[in-house]
Design a protein around this motif. Structure first.
Motif, PDB file in Angstrom:
ATOM      1  N   ASP A 106       6.115  14.247  -1.515  1.00  8.59           N
ATOM      2  CA  ASP A 106       5.648  13.051  -0.808  1.00  8.59           C
ATOM      3  C   ASP A 106       4.722  13.438   0.341  1.00  8.59           C
ATOM      4  N   HIS A 113       2.284   6.777  -6.073  1.00  9.76           N
ATOM      5  CA  HIS A 113       3.178   5.763  -6.641  1.00  9.76           C
ATOM      6  C   HIS A 113       2.542   4.405  -6.437  1.00  9.76           C
ATOM      7  N   ALA A 115       2.488   0.899  -5.671  1.00 15.33           N
ATOM      8  CA  ALA A 115       3.418  -0.007  -5.012  1.00 15.33           C
ATOM      9  C   ALA A 115       3.375  -1.348  -5.739  1.00 15.33           C
ATOM     10  N   GLN A 116       4.545  -1.937  -5.925  1.00 13.25           N
ATOM     11  CA  GLN A 116       4.626  -3.250  -6.531  1.00 13.25           C
ATOM     12  C   GLN A 116       4.383  -4.276  -5.438  1.00 13.25           C
ATOM     13  N   GLN A 147      -4.112   1.331  -1.399  1.00 11.84           N
ATOM     14  CA  GLN A 147      -2.685   1.075  -1.185  1.00 11.84           C
ATOM     15  C   GLN A 147      -2.440   0.549   0.233  1.00 11.84           C
ATOM     16  N   ASP A 165       0.368   0.319   5.168  1.00 11.35           N
ATOM     17  CA  ASP A 165       0.595   0.740   3.788  1.00 11.35           C
ATOM     18  C   ASP A 165       1.331  -0.382   3.063  1.00 11.35           C
ATOM     19  N   SER A 167       3.794  -0.209   1.269  1.00  9.57           N
ATOM     20  CA  SER A 167       5.246   0.006   1.335  1.00  9.57           C
ATOM     21  C   SER A 167       5.835  -0.424   2.689  1.00  9.57           C
ATOM     22  N   GLN A 168       4.983  -0.761   3.673  1.00 10.59           N
ATOM     23  CA  GLN A 168       5.472  -1.106   5.009  1.00 10.59           C
ATOM     24  C   GLN A 168       5.746  -2.597   5.181  1.00 10.59           C
ATOM     25  N   LYS A 170       7.272  -6.422   3.309  1.00  8.82           N
ATOM     26  CA  LYS A 170       7.973  -7.065   2.194  1.00  8.82           C
ATOM     27  C   LYS A 170       7.820  -8.574   2.334  1.00  8.82           C
TER      28      LYS A 170
END
Length: 172
Positions: A106, A113, A115-116, A147, A165, A167-168, A170
């Motif tokens: 990582d 990866h 990200a969804q 991303q 990012d 991933s940060q 939701k």
């Protein structure tokens, strides 16, 4: 279903990284070893360089003398990699190859990866990591290639845009 490989670091003669990667990929193709040797990478970065007063972008190897190989370690795969022209050995104690940990993989950014994203422009999201953690923001822009997501948050009574990012955040 083929076994998932681990990332190993292979030491090469300096300047032979791309040649070793090319030779390995050719061997994998010719011997149909796709399930044993899954990926070969020479990590590079783009850096600005000024030469003769002209600034240009050049690609530079992050780890000169090393190639990263994602493989399932067997006697056969070890032999193929170890005996590829330009390879001097695997990185690890007493020539025993040690795979990179997931944290190392990582940190190196070797694997990307996807990200969804289950939110869209105009949706409210919660920031789950970083300095803005806990803030609620409005999605202004989503850049799948980089991303990244641009979120407008309200801070101290002002609207502020922040690039985060994927991933940060939701969805709410």
């Amino acid at each position: 279903m083929a076994e998932e490989g681990l990332w190993y670091v292979v030491h090469t003669y300096s300047g032979y990284e791309n040649k070793v990667a090319q030779n390995l990929e050719t061997l994998v193709e010719n011997r149909r070893l796709h399930d044993l040797i899954q990926e070969v990478k020479v990590p590079t970065e783009i850096v600005p360089e000024i030469k003769d007063g002209v600034k240009r972008e050049v690609e530079r190897k992050l780890f000169p003398g090393y190639v990263l190989v994602k493989m399932v370690m067997t006697d056969d795969s070890w032999y193929v990699v170890r005996n590829t022209r330009g390879v001097t050995g695997f990185v690890g104690p007493s020539s025993k190859p040690i795979p990179l940990t997931q944290a190392e993989v990582d940190a190196l950014g070797v694997e990307t990866h996807e990200a969804q994203v289950d939110y869209k422009v105009g949706d409210n999201v919660e920031v789950t990591a970083g300095p803005l953690e806990g803030f609620i923001g409005l999605v202004e822009e989503i850049d799948m290639e980089k991303q990244k997501v641009k979120v407008k948050v309200s801070m101290f009574g002002r609207e502020t845009s922040a690039e985060l990012d994927l991933s940060q955040v939701k969805p709410l």
